[in-house]
Design a protein around this motif. Structure first.
Motif, PDB file in Angstrom:
ATOM      1  N   VAL A 120       7.143   7.111   6.131  1.00 57.24           N
ATOM      2  CA  VAL A 120       7.442   7.782   4.867  1.00 57.24           C
ATOM      3  C   VAL A 120       6.784   7.025   3.715  1.00 57.24           C
ATOM      4  CG1 VAL A 120       9.671   6.547   4.665  1.00 57.24           C
ATOM      5  CG2 VAL A 120       9.296   8.652   3.350  1.00 57.24           C
ATOM      6  N   ALA A 121       6.276   7.779   2.748  1.00 58.39           N
ATOM      7  CA  ALA A 121       5.647   7.191   1.558  1.00 58.39           C
ATOM      8  C   ALA A 121       6.697   7.134   0.451  1.00 58.39           C
ATOM      9  CB  ALA A 121       4.471   8.064   1.123  1.00 58.39           C
ATOM     10  N   ILE A 122       6.837   5.965  -0.186  1.00 63.99           N
ATOM     11  CA  ILE A 122       7.878   5.793  -1.208  1.00 63.99           C
ATOM     12  C   ILE A 122       7.286   5.153  -2.462  1.00 63.99           C
ATOM     13  CG2 ILE A 122      10.136   4.784  -1.741  1.00 63.99           C
ATOM     14  CD1 ILE A 122      10.660   4.570   1.256  1.00 63.99           C
ATOM     15  N   ALA A 142      10.850  14.325  -3.666  1.00 57.82           N
ATOM     16  CA  ALA A 142       9.519  14.425  -3.067  1.00 57.82           C
ATOM     17  C   ALA A 142       8.607  15.034  -4.114  1.00 57.82           C
ATOM     18  CB  ALA A 142       9.556  15.328  -1.838  1.00 57.82           C
ATOM     19  N   ALA A 143       7.475  14.381  -4.364  1.00 56.93           N
ATOM     20  CA  ALA A 143       6.587  14.941  -5.384  1.00 56.93           C
ATOM     21  C   ALA A 143       5.120  14.669  -5.086  1.00 56.93           C
ATOM     22  CB  ALA A 143       6.935  14.393  -6.765  1.00 56.93           C
ATOM     23  N   PRO A 144       4.422  15.724  -4.673  1.00 56.70           N
ATOM     24  CA  PRO A 144       2.962  15.616  -4.636  1.00 56.70           C
ATOM     25  C   PRO A 144       2.446  15.824  -6.051  1.00 56.70           C
ATOM     26  CG  PRO A 144       3.610  17.821  -3.990  1.00 56.70           C
ATOM     27  CD  PRO A 144       4.898  17.061  -4.280  1.00 56.70           C
ATOM     28  N   GLU A 182      -4.041   9.003  -9.267  1.00 56.14           N
ATOM     29  CA  GLU A 182      -2.858   8.889  -8.422  1.00 56.14           C
ATOM     30  C   GLU A 182      -2.627   7.445  -7.980  1.00 56.14           C
ATOM     31  OE1 GLU A 182      -5.576  10.520  -7.793  1.00 56.14           O
ATOM     32  OE2 GLU A 182      -5.162  12.682  -7.692  1.00 56.14           O
ATOM     33  N   SER A 183      -1.381   7.176  -7.571  1.00 54.86           N
ATOM     34  CA  SER A 183      -0.975   5.815  -7.207  1.00 54.86           C
ATOM     35  C   SER A 183      -1.804   5.237  -6.059  1.00 54.86           C
ATOM     36  CB  SER A 183       0.502   5.822  -6.791  1.00 54.86           C
ATOM     37  OG  SER A 183       0.695   6.665  -5.676  1.00 54.86           O
ATOM     38  N   THR A 184      -1.857   3.920  -6.047  1.00 53.87           N
ATOM     39  CA  THR A 184      -2.429   3.172  -4.926  1.00 53.87           C
ATOM     40  C   THR A 184      -1.490   3.365  -3.729  1.00 53.87           C
ATOM     41  OG1 THR A 184      -3.187   1.505  -6.495  1.00 53.87           O
ATOM     42  CG2 THR A 184      -3.055   0.838  -4.161  1.00 53.87           C
ATOM     43  N   LYS A 231      -6.537   7.659   7.179  1.00 56.50           N
ATOM     44  CA  LYS A 231      -5.162   7.500   7.649  1.00 56.50           C
ATOM     45  C   LYS A 231      -4.166   8.250   6.770  1.00 56.50           C
ATOM     46  CE  LYS A 231      -3.085   4.588   9.856  1.00 56.50           C
ATOM     47  NZ  LYS A 231      -1.989   3.717   9.487  1.00 56.50           N
ATOM     48  N   ALA A 232      -4.476   8.424   5.503  1.00 56.64           N
ATOM     49  CA  ALA A 232      -3.613   9.257   4.655  1.00 56.64           C
ATOM     50  C   ALA A 232      -4.093  10.691   4.836  1.00 56.64           C
ATOM     51  CB  ALA A 232      -3.705   8.844   3.204  1.00 56.64           C
ATOM     52  N   PRO A 233      -3.292  11.540   5.473  1.00 60.76           N
ATOM     53  CA  PRO A 233      -3.780  12.881   5.803  1.00 60.76           C
ATOM     54  C   PRO A 233      -4.387  13.615   4.608  1.00 60.76           C
ATOM     55  CG  PRO A 233      -1.660  12.481   6.838  1.00 60.76           C
ATOM     56  CD  PRO A 233      -1.923  11.311   5.948  1.00 60.76           C
ATOM     57  N   GLY A 234      -3.792  13.391   3.411  1.00 55.14           N
ATOM     58  CA  GLY A 234      -4.273  14.119   2.238  1.00 55.14           C
ATOM     59  C   GLY A 234      -5.677  13.743   1.834  1.00 55.14           C
ATOM     60  N   MET A 235      -6.136  12.564   2.241  1.00 63.89           N
ATOM     61  CA  MET A 235      -7.452  12.104   1.811  1.00 63.89           C
ATOM     62  C   MET A 235      -8.570  12.823   2.571  1.00 63.89           C
ATOM     63  SD  MET A 235      -6.882   9.754  -0.566  1.00 63.89           S
ATOM     64  CE  MET A 235      -8.139   8.484  -0.668  1.00 63.89           C
ATOM     65  N   LYS A 236      -8.202  13.594   3.604  1.00 62.68           N
ATOM     66  CA  LYS A 236      -9.274  14.248   4.353  1.00 62.68           C
ATOM     67  C   LYS A 236      -9.689  15.585   3.729  1.00 62.68           C
ATOM     68  CE  LYS A 236      -6.554  16.677   7.897  1.00 62.68           C
ATOM     69  NZ  LYS A 236      -5.262  16.120   8.257  1.00 62.68           N
TER      70      LYS A 236
HETATM   71  O1  TXA Z   1       0.588   8.962  -8.198  1.00 60.23           O
HETATM   72  C1  TXA Z   1       1.014   9.617  -7.251  1.00 60.23           C
HETATM   73  O2  TXA Z   1       1.148   9.131  -6.118  1.00 60.23           O
HETATM   74  C2  TXA Z   1       1.392  11.072  -7.507  1.00 60.23           C
HETATM   75  C3  TXA Z   1       2.595  11.110  -8.440  1.00 60.23           C
HETATM   76  C4  TXA Z   1       3.151  12.480  -8.634  1.00 60.23           C
HETATM   77  O3  TXA Z   1       3.573  10.222  -7.975  1.00 60.23           O
HETATM   78  N1  TXA Z   1       1.633  11.776  -6.291  1.00 60.23           N
HETATM   79  C5  TXA Z   1       0.619  12.094  -5.416  1.00 60.23           C
HETATM   80  O4  TXA Z   1       1.041  12.808  -4.316  1.00 60.23           O
HETATM   81  O5  TXA Z   1      -0.536  11.801  -5.601  1.00 60.23           O
HETATM   82  P1  TXA Z   1       0.041  13.629  -3.391  1.00 60.23           P
HETATM   83  O6  TXA Z   1       0.943  14.377  -2.481  1.00 60.23           O
HETATM   84  O7  TXA Z   1      -0.886  14.429  -4.188  1.00 60.23           O
HETATM   85  O8  TXA Z   1      -0.682  12.542  -2.555  1.00 60.23           O
HETATM   86  C6  TXA Z   1       0.024  11.842  -1.565  1.00 60.23           C
HETATM   87  C7  TXA Z   1      -0.916  11.182  -0.616  1.00 60.23           C
HETATM   88  C8  TXA Z   1      -1.603  12.151   0.311  1.00 60.23           C
HETATM   89  O9  TXA Z   1      -2.943  11.762   0.483  1.00 60.23           O
HETATM   90  C9  TXA Z   1      -0.810  11.966   1.597  1.00 60.23           C
HETATM   91  O10 TXA Z   1      -1.543  12.289   2.727  1.00 60.23           O
HETATM   92  C10 TXA Z   1      -0.439  10.494   1.539  1.00 60.23           C
HETATM   93  O11 TXA Z   1      -0.125  10.306   0.194  1.00 60.23           O
HETATM   94  N2  TXA Z   1       0.750  10.184   2.345  1.00 60.23           N
HETATM   95  C11 TXA Z   1       2.019  10.589   2.108  1.00 60.23           C
HETATM   96  N3  TXA Z   1       2.848  10.160   3.080  1.00 60.23           N
HETATM   97  C12 TXA Z   1       2.087   9.454   3.948  1.00 60.23           C
HETATM   98  C13 TXA Z   1       2.350   8.762   5.165  1.00 60.23           C
HETATM   99  N4  TXA Z   1       3.558   8.722   5.685  1.00 60.23           N
HETATM  100  N5  TXA Z   1       1.305   8.145   5.793  1.00 60.23           N
HETATM  101  C14 TXA Z   1       0.057   8.190   5.254  1.00 60.23           C
HETATM  102  N6  TXA Z   1      -0.245   8.837   4.113  1.00 60.23           N
HETATM  103  C15 TXA Z   1       0.750   9.459   3.467  1.00 60.23           C
END
Ligand code: TXA
Ligand code: MG
Length: 353
Positions: A120-122, A142-144, A182-184, A231-236
């Motif tokens: 989980v990402a926190i 939860a906030a993307p 976005e955050s590190t 490894k971060a699914p969203g980065m693909k």
């Molecule tokens: O700055 C931020 O992080 C912003 C603000 C709103 O807090 N949020 C953000 O969320 O950028 P999002 O969903 O756009 O990007 C989240 C990234 C995605 O690339 C996702 O794949 C990765 O975090 N991620 C989330 N949970 C993960 C996990 N368990 N393992 C690997 N990557 C994870």
């Protein structure tokens, strides 16, 4: 659905003013809110149905996990297990702030929030409205980023309105997101911690706190076809993408300016709309197209803060070709170049070769 828009003065509001948003969140609704990085699209992190609504509103693939936002560092113990000491050290130094930690998830966190992962990402955000909202709602949020999937992340409430008006219950307008990227993201579930997404908290800053960390090789890959799966699914996904075609020019700055001028002139002669991402130091040298200044080369934070807004402005202008200079690839520049390269779909031209 009618989206309620609530304006709050960052410095001066009454916590009670967040009660309506808090109620919406408790009832399973969606509220977009400012953070110091970008605007987030919030919902109850522990409700599987709510995460599905978040994915639907963004048009986001559901294998892309969400970050869970907390207002008290101790709450990692409610959401994660087998927490290493490093997590506490990092939390102590960098929270509240733009750092997301990946930990093994507790069973309370539904798989729909973690995209099916056991981790989980926190994150504990620094923005006061964000923290007060989490606190007031009494839940984990939860906030993307609050953009439509594929668009640049929103750094202003107007960006959220453009993307999500009519699709979510409420948008809190708390002014500009000050950092703009976005955050590190740091994965702490392996022997050696690994940087998954560069951001305003740099690799060096992290290493000064916990020692050496690895870097996901996908972060600065310049060639998507070499099959490095991030490894971060969203980065693909092709993220942060403007509608026009974006090209990065690198090499000696004088050569970059000269080439961009030539390319811009040629495209305009062919009837296309051209935009140029310039800096305070270089803007006066561009002769063609819509020239926008992203920030100063002497202040990378200004470039980070301005980048997504400029990409969105070019979308509004229906710019067909966008040309940009490149930036130093260290410290904050690491994060800027990571986003820029992805926005450009890996289209980089070296003009000095
Ligand atoms: O700055 C931020 O992080 C912003 C603000 C709103 O807090 N949020 C953000 O969320 O950028 P999002 O969903 O756009 O990007 C989240 C990234 C995605 O690339 C996702 O794949 C990765 O975090 N991620 C989330 N949970 C993960 C996990 N368990 N393992 C690997 N990557 C994870
Ligand atoms: Mg995002």
């Amino acid at each position: 659905m009618i989206t309620k828009i609530q304006k709050l003065d960052k410095e001066e509001y009454d916590i009670e003013e967040l009660e309506e948003a808090a109620q919406i969140l408790r009832a399973g609704g969606l509220v977009a809110f400012p953070t110091e990085t970008v605007y987030g699209l919030g919902g109850n992190a522990l409700d599987a149905e709510v995460s599905k609504k978040i994915y639907a509103a963004k048009g986001r693939p559901s294998d892309n996990p969400l970050i869970v936002h907390i207002s008290n560092a101790k709450d990692i113990e409610k959401l994660a297990k087998n927490i290493p000491d490093r997590a506490y050290k990092l939390a102590e130094v960098f929270w509240p702030g733009p750092l997301t930690l990946i930990l093994f998830k507790d069973s309370s966190v539904p798989y729909s929030t973690t995209g099916g992962l056991d981790t989980v990402a926190i994150r504990l955000p620094a923005n006061k409205i964000a923290r007060d909202l989490i606190e007031q709602s009494g839940i984990y949020i939860a906030a993307p980023s609050a953009n439509l999937s594929g668009k640049p992340s929103p750094t202003k409430a107007e960006h959220v309105i453009t993307d999500l008006n009519g699709k979510i219950d409420m948008i809190i307008d708390g002014g500009n997101a000050t950092l703009g990227l976005e955050s590190t993201i740091l994965d702490l579930t392996m022997e050696e911690p690994m940087l998954l997404r560069p951001g305003c908290i740099t690799k060096t800053m992290l290493e000064n706190t916990i020692g050496p960390i690895a870097c996901d090789p996908a972060i600065l890959s310049r060639n998507p076809s070499n099959n490095i799966v991030p490894k971060a699914p969203g980065m693909k996904y092709r993220h942060y993408a403007p509608e026009g075609s974006l090209t990065i020019y690198e090499g000696k700055l004088d050569d970059v300016i000269k080439t961009i001028n030539e390319e811009a002139k040629a495209k305009i002669a062919g009837g296309s709309r051209v935009g140029i991402i310039a800096t305070e130091e270089t803007k006066q040298y561009y002769q063609y197209g819509d020239v926008m200044t992203v920030g100063s080369r002497n202040d990378e934070a200004s470039i980070a803060a301005g980048l997504y807004n400029i990409l969105r402005q070019f979308d509004e202008l229906k710019t067909e070709y966008i040309f940009t200079e490149s930036f130093e690839n260290n410290a904050l520049g690491h994060a800027i170049m990571n986003r820029l390269i992805k926005a450009a779909g890996y289209h980089i031209v070296n003009v000095s070769k």
